[in-house]
Write an enzyme that holds these catalytic residues in place. Structure first.
Site, PDB file in Angstrom:
ATOM      1  N   ALA A   1       0.870  -1.179   0.000  1.00 47.07           N
ATOM      2  CA  ALA A   1       0.000   0.000   0.000  1.00 47.07           C
ATOM      3  C   ALA A   1       0.905   1.227   0.000  1.00 47.07           C
ATOM      4  CB  ALA A   1      -0.874  -0.020   1.243  1.00 47.07           C
TER       5      ALA A   1
ATOM      6  N   GLY B   1       0.625  -5.057   0.815  1.00 47.63           N
ATOM      7  CA  GLY B   1      -0.541  -5.216  -0.054  1.00 47.63           C
ATOM      8  C   GLY B   1      -0.235  -5.960  -1.340  1.00 47.63           C
TER       9      GLY B   1
ATOM     10  N   GLU C   1      -0.369  -9.491  -0.398  1.00 45.84           N
ATOM     11  CA  GLU C   1      -1.784  -9.815  -0.161  1.00 45.84           C
ATOM     12  C   GLU C   1      -2.558  -9.940  -1.476  1.00 45.84           C
ATOM     13  OE1 GLU C   1      -1.860  -6.457   2.653  1.00 45.84           O
ATOM     14  OE2 GLU C   1      -2.904  -7.824   4.012  1.00 45.84           O
TER      15      GLU C   1
ATOM     16  N   GLU D   1       4.396  -5.075   7.566  1.00 47.65           N
ATOM     17  CA  GLU D   1       3.561  -4.021   8.166  1.00 47.65           C
ATOM     18  C   GLU D   1       3.885  -3.714   9.620  1.00 47.65           C
ATOM     19  OE1 GLU D   1       2.442  -6.277   6.073  1.00 47.65           O
ATOM     20  OE2 GLU D   1       0.974  -5.388   4.696  1.00 47.65           O
TER      21      GLU D   1
HETATM   22  N1  COA Z   1       4.561   3.182  -0.740  1.00 50.82           N
HETATM   23  C1  COA Z   1       4.925   4.337  -1.311  1.00 50.82           C
HETATM   24  N2  COA Z   1       6.058   4.478  -2.035  1.00 50.82           N
HETATM   25  C2  COA Z   1       6.836   3.383  -2.166  1.00 50.82           C
HETATM   26  C3  COA Z   1       6.515   2.149  -1.595  1.00 50.82           C
HETATM   27  C4  COA Z   1       5.302   2.065  -0.848  1.00 50.82           C
HETATM   28  N3  COA Z   1       4.892   0.925  -0.286  1.00 50.82           N
HETATM   29  N4  COA Z   1       7.498   1.267  -1.887  1.00 50.82           N
HETATM   30  C5  COA Z   1       8.382   1.927  -2.638  1.00 50.82           C
HETATM   31  N5  COA Z   1       7.998   3.198  -2.800  1.00 50.82           N
HETATM   32  C6  COA Z   1       8.687   4.267  -3.546  1.00 50.82           C
HETATM   33  C7  COA Z   1       9.900   4.785  -2.808  1.00 50.82           C
HETATM   34  O1  COA Z   1       9.510   5.748  -1.834  1.00 50.82           O
HETATM   35  C8  COA Z   1      10.678   5.372  -3.935  1.00 50.82           C
HETATM   36  O2  COA Z   1      10.098   6.611  -4.303  1.00 50.82           O
HETATM   37  P1  COA Z   1      11.049   7.899  -4.567  1.00 50.82           P
HETATM   38  O3  COA Z   1      11.932   7.460  -5.719  1.00 50.82           O
HETATM   39  O4  COA Z   1      10.084   8.973  -4.923  1.00 50.82           O
HETATM   40  O5  COA Z   1      11.809   8.103  -3.306  1.00 50.82           O
HETATM   41  C9  COA Z   1      10.415   4.418  -5.075  1.00 50.82           C
HETATM   42  O6  COA Z   1       9.211   3.722  -4.744  1.00 50.82           O
HETATM   43  C10 COA Z   1      11.510   3.385  -5.273  1.00 50.82           C
HETATM   44  O7  COA Z   1      11.698   2.700  -4.045  1.00 50.82           O
HETATM   45  P2  COA Z   1      13.110   2.594  -3.280  1.00 50.82           P
HETATM   46  O8  COA Z   1      12.823   2.403  -1.816  1.00 50.82           O
HETATM   47  O9  COA Z   1      13.989   3.733  -3.657  1.00 50.82           O
HETATM   48  O10 COA Z   1      13.682   1.251  -3.934  1.00 50.82           O
HETATM   49  P3  COA Z   1      14.750   0.270  -3.270  1.00 50.82           P
HETATM   50  O11 COA Z   1      15.163  -0.662  -4.345  1.00 50.82           O
HETATM   51  O12 COA Z   1      15.778   1.005  -2.524  1.00 50.82           O
HETATM   52  O13 COA Z   1      13.888  -0.569  -2.181  1.00 50.82           O
HETATM   53  C11 COA Z   1      11.994  -1.806  -1.372  1.00 50.82           C
HETATM   54  C12 COA Z   1      12.851  -1.420  -2.590  1.00 50.82           C
HETATM   55  C13 COA Z   1      10.781  -2.564  -1.887  1.00 50.82           C
HETATM   56  C14 COA Z   1      12.779  -2.701  -0.427  1.00 50.82           C
HETATM   57  C15 COA Z   1      11.550  -0.517  -0.638  1.00 50.82           C
HETATM   58  O14 COA Z   1      11.005   0.378  -1.584  1.00 50.82           O
HETATM   59  C16 COA Z   1      10.543  -0.729   0.447  1.00 50.82           C
HETATM   60  O15 COA Z   1      10.885  -1.221   1.508  1.00 50.82           O
HETATM   61  N6  COA Z   1       9.266  -0.349   0.195  1.00 50.82           N
HETATM   62  C17 COA Z   1       8.234  -0.416   1.183  1.00 50.82           C
HETATM   63  C18 COA Z   1       7.762  -1.836   1.353  1.00 50.82           C
HETATM   64  C19 COA Z   1       6.695  -1.916   2.431  1.00 50.82           C
HETATM   65  O16 COA Z   1       6.939  -1.708   3.595  1.00 50.82           O
HETATM   66  N7  COA Z   1       5.463  -2.258   2.001  1.00 50.82           N
HETATM   67  C20 COA Z   1       4.360  -2.407   2.881  1.00 50.82           C
HETATM   68  C21 COA Z   1       3.573  -1.163   2.945  1.00 50.82           C
HETATM   69  S1  COA Z   1       2.166  -1.342   3.985  1.00 50.82           S
END
Ligand code: COA
Length: 268
Positions: free
Chosen positions: A74, A119, A122, A142
């Site tokens: 999400a 999400g 999910e 989460e």
């Molecule tokens: N919500 C909003 N934005 C998200 C996102 C999310 N769940 N997951 C990734 N993004 C965005 C990042 O903020 C980034 O945006 P920006 O370039 O404007 O800063 C872009 O997507 C790329 O992500 P980034 O974190 O730079 O890539 P990465 O390769 O370093 O890391 C992940 C990849 C998946 C490990 C990392 O993005 C992450 O941990 N995301 C969140 C996962 C999460 O907790 N999901 C559950 C949410 S309830």
């Protein structure tokens, strides 16, 4: 369930590519790793209604745009501003959309092409079958954000991998790679990323050639098996078996076998 207009429309965050009886539904917000913001979820809600209403569609393949992510969860920025009522409504809405996808007349295959977190995991869990690319990673992180899985993760993951393992994955937020996902039954098959969509399409073609009402009924019966006791489940199976007895497809399928022909099913 929402009753939004299911007429064709263009989407900002989704692409739908139809080939014969199979539709590839791609979540396309790659600059944010296809994170589910409310606008994307609303589009998904609309698209799922439209796909469910399409009587000639047999299989939906759900995937993410780009090579890095299926769906990274999400949209965390949107979640951060929610109060109690807003948080509950957001969770209920996402859950409803996924449930509609899961309970529609089509078989749904997730082609998980990278991160499937929160999400995104999910969403994959709400699909009937999961194929993963070798770089796929699954997780429910989460609790590290002060929330819980809100689109069905706490309910579907234990049903798929067992309560003990699901509890570990939910409480630690640990990510599992594709090999582990295969080992624990979280995915059906792992293939190189370049072959993922072809593999999904191949499986979709096999499903689409089977009798559609039978496929839908069998998937529904299998889904119910997780929610009811064995006697109820067996009764439900027999009821569906009986209903299928009134279909042309059943007659055609059985006669074709006897006549050493291949049946061409019509979905009636
Ligand atoms: N919500 C909003 N934005 C998200 C996102 C999310 N769940 N997951 C990734 N993004 C965005 C990042 O903020 C980034 O945006 P920006 O370039 O404007 O800063 C872009 O997507 C790329 O992500 P980034 O974190 O730079 O890539 P990465 O390769 O370093 O890391 C992940 C990849 C998946 C490990 C990392 O993005 C992450 O941990 N995301 C969140 C996962 C999460 O907790 N999901 C559950 C949410 S309830």
């Amino acid at each position: 369930m929402s009753n939004v207009d299911a007429a064709p429309r263009t989407y900002q965050y989704l692409t739908l590519e139809r080939q014969d009886a199979v539709c590839v539904l791609t979540l396309a917000r790659p600059e944010k790793l296809n994170a589910l913001n409310q606008a994307l979820l609303a589009e998904l809600d609309h698209a799922v209604d439209a796909l469910r209403a399409d009587a000639t569609l047999r299989v939906i393949i759900v995937t993410g745009a780009g090579e890095k992510a299926f769906v990274a969860g999400a949209d965390i920025g949107e979640l951060a501003v929610l109060d109690t009522r807003g948080a509950e409504a957001a969770s209920a809405f996402g859950s409803r959309v996924f449930r509609k996808l899961e309970t529609g007349p089509q078989a749904v295959i997730a082609a998980v092409n990278g991160f499937a977190l929160g999400g995104g995991c999910e969403l994959a869990l709400a699909c009937h079958i999961r194929l993963a690319s070798e770089n796929a990673k699954f997780g429910l992180p989460e609790v590290g954000l002060g929330i819980i899985p809100g689109y069905g993760g706490t309910q579907r993951l234990p049903r798929l991998v067992g309560l003990g393992l699901a509890s570990e994955l939910i409480a630690t937020g640990r990510m599992v790679d594709a090999a582990e996902a295969l080992r624990i039954g979280l995915v059906n098959r792992v293939v190189p990323q370049a072959e993922l969509l072809d593999e999904a399409r191949k499986m979709a073609g096999v499903i689409a050639a089977n009798a559609p009402l039978a496929v839908a009924a069998a998937l529904e019966a299998a889904r119910r098996s997780l929610d009811v006791d064995l006697d109820q489940g067996l009764r439900f199976e027999s009821t569906l078996f009986g209903i299928l007895g009134s279909t042309k497809d059943m007659h055609d399928g059985l006669s074709a076998f006897v006549e050493k022909q291949k049946a061409k099913f019509e979905g009636r």
